[in-house]
Design a protein around this motif. Structure first.
Motif, PDB file in Angstrom:
ATOM      1  N   GLY A 104       9.975  -0.724   4.457  1.00 28.24           N
ATOM      2  CA  GLY A 104       9.573   0.065   3.298  1.00 28.24           C
ATOM      3  C   GLY A 104      10.698   0.262   2.303  1.00 28.24           C
ATOM      4  O   GLY A 104      11.876   0.175   2.623  1.00 28.24           O
ATOM      5  N   MET A 105      10.255   0.567   1.096  1.00 30.23           N
ATOM      6  CA  MET A 105      11.190   0.703  -0.008  1.00 30.23           C
ATOM      7  C   MET A 105      12.096   1.930   0.164  1.00 30.23           C
ATOM      8  O   MET A 105      13.287   1.882  -0.106  1.00 30.23           O
ATOM      9  N   GLY A 106      11.487   3.027   0.612  1.00 28.99           N
ATOM     10  CA  GLY A 106      12.265   4.256   0.746  1.00 28.99           C
ATOM     11  C   GLY A 106      13.359   4.126   1.798  1.00 28.99           C
ATOM     12  O   GLY A 106      14.507   4.505   1.563  1.00 28.99           O
ATOM     13  N   ARG A 107      12.994   3.576   2.959  1.00 34.79           N
ATOM     14  CA  ARG A 107      13.918   3.579   4.096  1.00 34.79           C
ATOM     15  C   ARG A 107      14.849   2.368   4.142  1.00 34.79           C
ATOM     16  O   ARG A 107      15.860   2.408   4.830  1.00 34.79           O
TER      17      ARG A 107
ATOM     18  N   VAL B  15       8.412   2.646  11.010  1.00 33.44           N
ATOM     19  CA  VAL B  15       7.236   2.296  10.208  1.00 33.44           C
ATOM     20  C   VAL B  15       7.194   3.122   8.929  1.00 33.44           C
ATOM     21  O   VAL B  15       7.909   4.103   8.780  1.00 33.44           O
ATOM     22  N   ASP B  16       6.323   2.718   8.022  1.00 42.38           N
ATOM     23  CA  ASP B  16       6.294   3.355   6.708  1.00 42.38           C
ATOM     24  C   ASP B  16       4.901   3.924   6.418  1.00 42.38           C
ATOM     25  O   ASP B  16       4.554   5.005   6.889  1.00 42.38           O
ATOM     26  N   ASN B  17       4.104   3.180   5.702  1.00 43.28           N
ATOM     27  CA  ASN B  17       2.851   3.750   5.201  1.00 43.28           C
ATOM     28  C   ASN B  17       1.693   3.636   6.188  1.00 43.28           C
ATOM     29  O   ASN B  17       1.658   2.750   7.030  1.00 43.28           O
ATOM     30  N   ALA B  18       0.735   4.537   6.011  1.00 40.47           N
ATOM     31  CA  ALA B  18      -0.504   4.472   6.774  1.00 40.47           C
ATOM     32  C   ALA B  18      -1.320   3.282   6.280  1.00 40.47           C
ATOM     33  O   ALA B  18      -0.962   2.611   5.309  1.00 40.47           O
TER      34      ALA B  18
ATOM     35  N   PHE C  93       0.840  -1.212   0.000  1.00 46.62           N
ATOM     36  CA  PHE C  93       0.000   0.000   0.000  1.00 46.62           C
ATOM     37  C   PHE C  93       0.866   1.250   0.000  1.00 46.62           C
ATOM     38  O   PHE C  93       1.149   1.846   1.022  1.00 46.62           O
ATOM     39  N   ASP C  94       1.278   1.604  -1.171  1.00 49.07           N
ATOM     40  CA  ASP C  94       2.269   2.661  -1.343  1.00 49.07           C
ATOM     41  C   ASP C  94       1.810   3.554  -2.490  1.00 49.07           C
ATOM     42  O   ASP C  94       1.848   3.155  -3.645  1.00 49.07           O
ATOM     43  N   TRP C  95       1.387   4.748  -2.155  1.00 42.02           N
ATOM     44  CA  TRP C  95       0.881   5.651  -3.189  1.00 42.02           C
ATOM     45  C   TRP C  95       1.990   6.345  -3.971  1.00 42.02           C
ATOM     46  O   TRP C  95       1.728   7.178  -4.838  1.00 42.02           O
ATOM     47  N   GLY C  96       3.225   5.974  -3.680  1.00 37.71           N
ATOM     48  CA  GLY C  96       4.333   6.532  -4.450  1.00 37.71           C
ATOM     49  C   GLY C  96       4.727   5.626  -5.605  1.00 37.71           C
ATOM     50  O   GLY C  96       5.564   5.981  -6.416  1.00 37.71           O
ATOM     51  N   SER C  97       4.132   4.448  -5.670  1.00 35.64           N
ATOM     52  CA  SER C  97       4.500   3.514  -6.731  1.00 35.64           C
ATOM     53  C   SER C  97       3.380   3.416  -7.758  1.00 35.64           C
ATOM     54  O   SER C  97       2.246   3.072  -7.441  1.00 35.64           O
ATOM     55  N   LYS C  98       3.735   3.698  -8.978  1.00 35.18           N
ATOM     56  CA  LYS C  98       2.764   3.711 -10.063  1.00 35.18           C
ATOM     57  C   LYS C  98       2.076   2.356 -10.195  1.00 35.18           C
ATOM     58  O   LYS C  98       0.858   2.254 -10.288  1.00 35.18           O
ATOM     59  N   ALA C  99       2.899   1.299 -10.173  1.00 38.41           N
ATOM     60  CA  ALA C  99       2.352  -0.047 -10.360  1.00 38.41           C
ATOM     61  C   ALA C  99       1.337  -0.372  -9.275  1.00 38.41           C
ATOM     62  O   ALA C  99       0.266  -0.937  -9.549  1.00 38.41           O
TER      63      ALA C  99
ATOM     64  N   VAL D   8       9.557  -4.770  -3.106  1.00 31.90           N
ATOM     65  CA  VAL D   8      10.124  -3.956  -4.188  1.00 31.90           C
ATOM     66  C   VAL D   8       9.000  -3.621  -5.160  1.00 31.90           C
ATOM     67  O   VAL D   8       8.485  -4.509  -5.834  1.00 31.90           O
ATOM     68  N   LYS D   9       8.664  -2.357  -5.223  1.00 34.03           N
ATOM     69  CA  LYS D   9       7.479  -2.005  -6.015  1.00 34.03           C
ATOM     70  C   LYS D   9       7.823  -1.275  -7.305  1.00 34.03           C
ATOM     71  O   LYS D   9       7.082  -0.414  -7.767  1.00 34.03           O
ATOM     72  N   ASN D  10       8.966  -1.618  -7.829  1.00 29.92           N
ATOM     73  CA  ASN D  10       9.409  -0.991  -9.069  1.00 29.92           C
ATOM     74  C   ASN D  10      10.278  -2.000  -9.807  1.00 29.92           C
ATOM     75  O   ASN D  10      11.253  -2.517  -9.252  1.00 29.92           O
ATOM     76  N   GLN D  11       9.908  -2.289 -11.054  1.00 27.85           N
ATOM     77  CA  GLN D  11      10.576  -3.342 -11.809  1.00 27.85           C
ATOM     78  C   GLN D  11      12.063  -3.063 -12.002  1.00 27.85           C
ATOM     79  O   GLN D  11      12.915  -3.913 -11.784  1.00 27.85           O
TER      80      GLN D  11
ATOM     81  N   LEU E 280      15.406   0.281   1.068  1.00 28.20           N
ATOM     82  CA  LEU E 280      15.994  -0.074  -0.237  1.00 28.20           C
ATOM     83  C   LEU E 280      16.665   1.136  -0.894  1.00 28.20           C
ATOM     84  O   LEU E 280      17.871   1.129  -1.126  1.00 28.20           O
ATOM     85  N   HIS E 281      15.882   2.170  -1.190  1.00 31.55           N
ATOM     86  CA  HIS E 281      16.493   3.377  -1.777  1.00 31.55           C
ATOM     87  C   HIS E 281      17.594   3.901  -0.866  1.00 31.55           C
ATOM     88  O   HIS E 281      18.639   4.348  -1.314  1.00 31.55           O
ATOM     89  N   THR E 282      17.310   3.892   0.431  1.00 35.31           N
ATOM     90  CA  THR E 282      18.343   4.274   1.396  1.00 35.31           C
ATOM     91  C   THR E 282      18.557   3.113   2.361  1.00 35.31           C
ATOM     92  O   THR E 282      17.654   2.314   2.602  1.00 35.31           O
TER      93      THR E 282
HETATM   94  C1  LIG Z   1       8.405   6.579  -2.999  1.00 32.57           C
HETATM   95  C2  LIG Z   1       8.648   5.159  -2.583  1.00 32.57           C
HETATM   96  C3  LIG Z   1      10.090   4.968  -2.181  1.00 32.57           C
HETATM   97  C4  LIG Z   1       7.777   4.840  -1.361  1.00 32.57           C
HETATM   98  O1  LIG Z   1       7.869   3.481  -1.004  1.00 32.57           O
HETATM   99  P1  LIG Z   1       7.685   2.975   0.510  1.00 32.57           P
HETATM  100  O2  LIG Z   1       8.872   3.481   1.282  1.00 32.57           O
HETATM  101  O3  LIG Z   1       6.405   3.515   0.995  1.00 32.57           O
HETATM  102  O4  LIG Z   1       7.687   1.487   0.477  1.00 32.57           O
HETATM  103  C5  LIG Z   1       8.283   4.204  -3.739  1.00 32.57           C
HETATM  104  O5  LIG Z   1       6.942   4.248  -3.938  1.00 32.57           O
HETATM  105  C6  LIG Z   1       8.969   4.520  -5.040  1.00 32.57           C
HETATM  106  O6  LIG Z   1      10.157   4.419  -5.173  1.00 32.57           O
HETATM  107  N1  LIG Z   1       8.166   4.916  -6.033  1.00 32.57           N
HETATM  108  C7  LIG Z   1       8.546   5.322  -7.324  1.00 32.57           C
HETATM  109  C8  LIG Z   1       8.734   4.183  -8.256  1.00 32.57           C
HETATM  110  C9  LIG Z   1       7.562   3.812  -9.111  1.00 32.57           C
HETATM  111  O7  LIG Z   1       6.551   4.519  -9.212  1.00 32.57           O
HETATM  112  O8  LIG Z   1       7.686   2.783  -9.725  1.00 32.57           O
END
Ligand SMILES: CC(C)(COP(=O)(O)O)[C@@H](O)C(=O)NCCC(=O)O
Ligand SMILES: Nc1ncnc2c1ncn2[C@@H]1O[C@H](COP(=O)(O)OP(=O)(O)O)[C@@H](O)[C@H]1O
Ligand SMILES: [Mn+2]
Length: 865
Positions: free
Chosen positions: A817-820, A695-698, A638-644, A840-843, A822-824
């Motif tokens: 969460g992906m942001g906390r 924690v991450d998402n609501a 449940f992540d509104w930042g990921s398009k997929a 991982v919500k991005n291919q 994986l990305h970082t």
């Molecule tokens: C912004 C996010 C890091 C948030 O992910 P989260 O930490 O909530 O798991 C993630 O949704 C993201 O990298 N989104 C952009 C990639 C995409 O839309 O495919």
């Protein structure tokens, strides 16, 4: 309903002006009410000017931006310093943060628990606020005086006690350096009633440079072949260095330490230097100087038998520029050679971020030193003197600041004009938007990040993607986009459990050209939807639409600027880019774009929580542990930042998607350390003491994923500290929202209720409705702390002091969460056990990091030993 405290969400008064975003906070706001917490401030006796009696923390100590109000502070203390040079006037001024949220119950009880008020806790000698950098042409001194006057900077700003009380302090003293500090002293007295206190220019240059090199993480960079590379300066290995300030004149200073320096050469105008100083009496054959290198351009003009007017002015300029730059490089190198110095830092507005100038100087230094000496440039190049003058007040405690206290922000005004003023200072956001609309239509005023066509009025995607401009020589305005506003946040700390803060790099992936291009597309594509949500979150009014358009333009312009020059804002990773988007939303007063989505998902998830807890409780220990981790990973969808993921939400209700996600969980996961984690958890003789659970998402993520996991630790007698964002970012839950969710969940669960009571999250009367408490162990506390961030990622070099305090006794850190994770922080090492959980919500990221696929799950357990 629980989880809905949007009405009380602290609003960050991110007020903005064209040049610096600070105006509205200084305008028309009532004096803030007195704070609930009073503190004594230990300050060294060397700073006598502040009257600290009656000092009070406004807001809370743990606020992201605590403001210390000093009601008895005498009026003649200024928040402004000047460097009045032959060509430009540089202004550094300080603005306090405006209204802060008031202390809430959670914070007070957490502080008590974490003993933040006891022991030798650091006091805050520094005012929380912002440092602004502005410049004017010396020839237009009046503009500068008007600016100071309109903002009442010489009286500490429009919201200062003296200004509000209407008192006319009669002895305002402002620190100033540069030749103009003498020349224009009378004018300042006459026009503003202030006396300029002259500070030595060299002192100021050195103090400014030393401060920048110590306190700003990515201040210095090398420039070769058009490429900026930021250099991490080791404080223990900074001195000695050569400082070359190239302004109207050139100053060359050998710097041996703080306040220890020696002027070594160069006191003439750039032109004089060309003629007289090039070889400095040295035999040029000894240093391998080839006469043709420098003189070639002129050679042609002499031999070509042409008039000066036969040459194109731009060609002449370029030749001159190259010649001057080479000479500066040579003379600098010669001085470095003379004193055995390996590093040369260049400052002064002559350089003004010009790639061409920097490359030429670098080339010269590199060439003559055969690669031994390094030319480095400073992002705040032109402001060394003004900054040094500001520091000479010895009252802001600036020298006590470290890199982790400073956050640089890039609001529209400041980076866009690079501290340059176009027109009168803007009074409020409305004026700023008007200015942006005009400037956007003109499209020419600032060449680099020209944003996209005519502004739309719908607030919904009426803009196009910005186009990059290629590598043409940029205008002064765009090249100066490199200085933001420095936020001084004394309450930030380095996370004490970082294994090695020096080598820690939050970003997992380098935002190189290709990577940036990819994220540029992702973020641009996401923009229309984000604007729609943002506008809706503010009631969909015309005003909200207009702000939505402005936000879209501003963010697109940042993207375009970064496309053109990825290093424009310092070393910029994906975390910074995602944070920039959130800051940009706040700049246009969108405080929580996903507020209603978060509420809806919280409610739906809380409704099914009791069933989930019952199901979990029917399992044996090992199965339950697996189910809990599975639940966390599944609910991270449940992540509104990921398009997929957002596309998926159309296919079912929250609970249906949660079930579907859960059903798809197939072990082994892409990284699957579950068994090791389980073994560690089941070690009865070695239970964890305190788990920090970030924690991450609501919604389902926190309610059905993280809370049940936290409950498992509590049940095992482990203290739990939930760590959540200080400010909203996408649909992330914030530390302010979390207690109500916990309270709601506690209605159905005795373990959570007891622990939340023990942690001061809920008071006894609120709970006790349902839930079986008969066989629970003696309760350990459940607490909530804010992390100091307003981003989907986390940089552990700068976290809230609340989190830093909570980390003291923690032996397990869970990042979700992906942001906390994986990305970082995917590769971050900690001093305690760490568990990193994410879907991982991005291919592309799945392929790049794990050779995997979208919706893969990561369960990475890293025990310390
Ligand atoms: C912004 C996010 C890091 C948030 O992910 P989260 O930490 O909530 O798991 C993630 O949704 C993201 O990298 N989104 C952009 C990639 C995409 O839309 O495919
Ligand atoms: N708008 C401008 N007006 C004048 N000079 C500028 C401007 N922008 C950049 N410069 C360059 O900056 C130099 C002045 O640098 P600066 O560090 O401000 O020196 P000073 O303190 O002597 O004014 C000028 O010599 C010129 O090369
Ligand atoms: Mn998130």
């Amino acid at each position: 309903m629980a989880a809905n405290n949007s009405g009380s969400e602290p609003r960050i008064p991110e007020d903005v002006t064209l040049e610096d975003e600070a105006e509205a906070e200084a305008k028309g706001k009532a004096p803030a009410a007195s704070s609930s917490a009073t503190t004594t401030m230990n300050r060294s006796g060397s700073r006598p000017q502040l009257d600290l009696s009656g000092a009070a923390i406004h807001g809370t100590l743990e606020d992201r931006n605590p403001t210390i109000l000093l009601p008895n502070q005498s009026d003649d203390i200024s928040h402004l310093a000047l460097d009045i040079g032959g060509s430009l006037i540089k202004l550094v001024y300080f603005s306090r943060h405006a209204d802060q949220p008031t202390e809430d119950k959670r914070k007070l009880s957490t502080k008590r628990r974490l003993e933040i008020f006891t022991g030798a806790r650091r006091s805050y000698p520094v005012l929380g606020g912002r440092l602004h950098f502005v410049k004017f042409e010396t020839g237009k001194l009046n503009e500068c005086l008007d600016f100071i006057s309109s903002k009442q900077l010489h009286r500490g700003g429009v919201d200062s006690p003296s200004w509000r009380s209407g008192a006319q302090p009669d002895n305002i003293v402002i620190k100033a350096t540069g030749g103009g500090a003498f020349k224009y002293a009378d004018l300042f007295k006459e026009r503003l009633g202030v006396s300029l206190e002259k500070e030595d220019e060299m002192d100021c240059l050195v103090a400014g440079a030393n401060f920048l090199l110590k306190a700003i993480r990515h201040e210095a960079f090398t420039h070769m072949d058009g490429q900026k590379e930021y250099v991490q300066i080791d404080q223990n290995d900074l001195f000695p260095y050569l400082l070359v300030n190239v302004g109207s004149g050139v100053s060359i200073i050998k710097v041996d330490g703080h306040g220890k320096f020696q002027r070594v050469s160069g006191d003439n105008s750039t032109i004089d230097m060309l003629v007289g100083d090039i070889y400095g009496g040295l035999d040029y054959s000894k240093i391998g100087l080839s006469a043709s290198t420098i003189a070639s351009s002129f050679g042609k003009t002499i031999s070509d038998n042409k008039e000066l007017s036969d040459y194109r002015p731009e060609d002449i300029s370029l030749s001159l520029l190259r010649m001057i730059s080479y000479n500066i490089g040579q003379i600098s190198y010669l001085n470095a050679l003379r004193y055995g110095l390996k590093r040369i830092f260049f400052g002064g507005f002559f350089i003004r971020g010009h790639a061409y100038t920097m490359d030429t100087i670098s080339f010269a230094v590199h060439f003559w030193s055969k690669g031994e000496a390094k030319a480095m440039f400073l992002r705040h190049e032109g402001f060394l003197g003004a900054l040094g003058a500001f520091m000479s007040y010895e009252k802001h405690g600036l020298d006590d600041l470290s890199a982790h206290h400073l956050v640089e922000r890039f609001p529209m005004g400041a980076p866009y004009v690079g501290g340059k003023i176009h027109g009168p200072p803007l009074g409020d956001l409305n004026e700023k938007i008007s200015w942006m609309e005009k400037f956007v239509q003109k499209g020419t005023q600032i060449t680099a990040p020209v944003p996209m066509g005519a502004p739309a009025t719908t607030g919904m995607g009426g803009f196009e993607r910005p186009t990059s401009k290629g590598d043409i020589l940029r205008s002064d305005a765009s090249a100066a986009l490199n200085v933001g506003v420095l936020h001084l946040v004394p309450s930030l700390d380095v996370f004490p459990l970082l294994e090695d803060p020096k080598t820690y790099e939050p970003n997992t992936i380098d935002l190189d050209h290709d990577e940036f291009k990819y994220w540029f597309t992702i973020l641009s594509d996401h923009l229309p939807d984000l604007v729609e949500k943002a506008v809706a979150s503010e009631g969909g009014t015309d005003d909200a639409k207009r702000r939505g358009d402005a936000f879209a333009h501003a963010f697109s312009a940042h993207l375009a600027r970064l496309t053109e020059e990825p290093a424009a804002y310092g070393k910029f990773g994906l975390a910074n880019l995602l944070e920039l988007r959130e800051e940009c939303l706040r700049e246009f007063q969108f405080f929580d774009a996903y507020v209603s989505i978060k509420q809806r998902e919280n409610e739906a998830s809380l409704a099914v929580l009791p069933d989930l807890l019952m199901e979990l409780d029917s399992m044996d220990e090992e199965d339950r542990l697996l189910a809990l981790i599975e639940g966390v990973l599944a609910a991270n969808i449940f992540d509104w930042g990921s398009k997929a993921c957002v596309d998926l939400y159309n296919q079912g209700t929250i609970i249906e998607i949660y079930r579907m996600s859960r059903k798809k969980m197939q072990r082994p996961w892409r990284i699957d350390d579950f068994d090791t984690f389980k073994s560690r958890m089941l070690k009865k003789d070695q239970p964890y003491k305190r788990a920090l659970i970030s924690v991450d998402n609501a919604g389902a993520d926190v309610v059905l994923g993280m809370l049940p996991l936290a409950r498992e630790f509590l049940r095992r007698g482990v203290e739990v500290v939930l760590v959540a964002n200080s400010l909203p970012a996408l649909n992330d839950i914030t530390a302010n929202e979390l207690p109500e969710i916990v309270a709601e969940a506690a209605k159905h669960c005795g373990i959570l209720r007891k622990a939340a009571e023990a942690g001061g999250l809920i008071v006894d009367a609120m709970a006790g409705i349902q839930g079986d408490t008969k066989d629970e162990p003696a309760s350990v506390p459940l607490m909530v702390v804010e992390n100091g961030c307003g981003s989907p990622c986390i940089d552990f070099r700068q976290v809230s002091s609340e989190l830093a305090a909570a980390a003291k006794d923690a032996d397990l850190l869970i990042l979700e969460g992906m942001g906390r994770s994986l990305h970082t922080n995917l590769n971050a090492r900690f001093k305690c056990d760490a568990l990193k959980l994410a879907m991982v919500k991005n291919q592309r990221l799945a392929e790049k990091l794990f050779n995997g696929n979208i919706y893969d799950c990561i369960c990475k357990f890293e025990p310390v030993s």
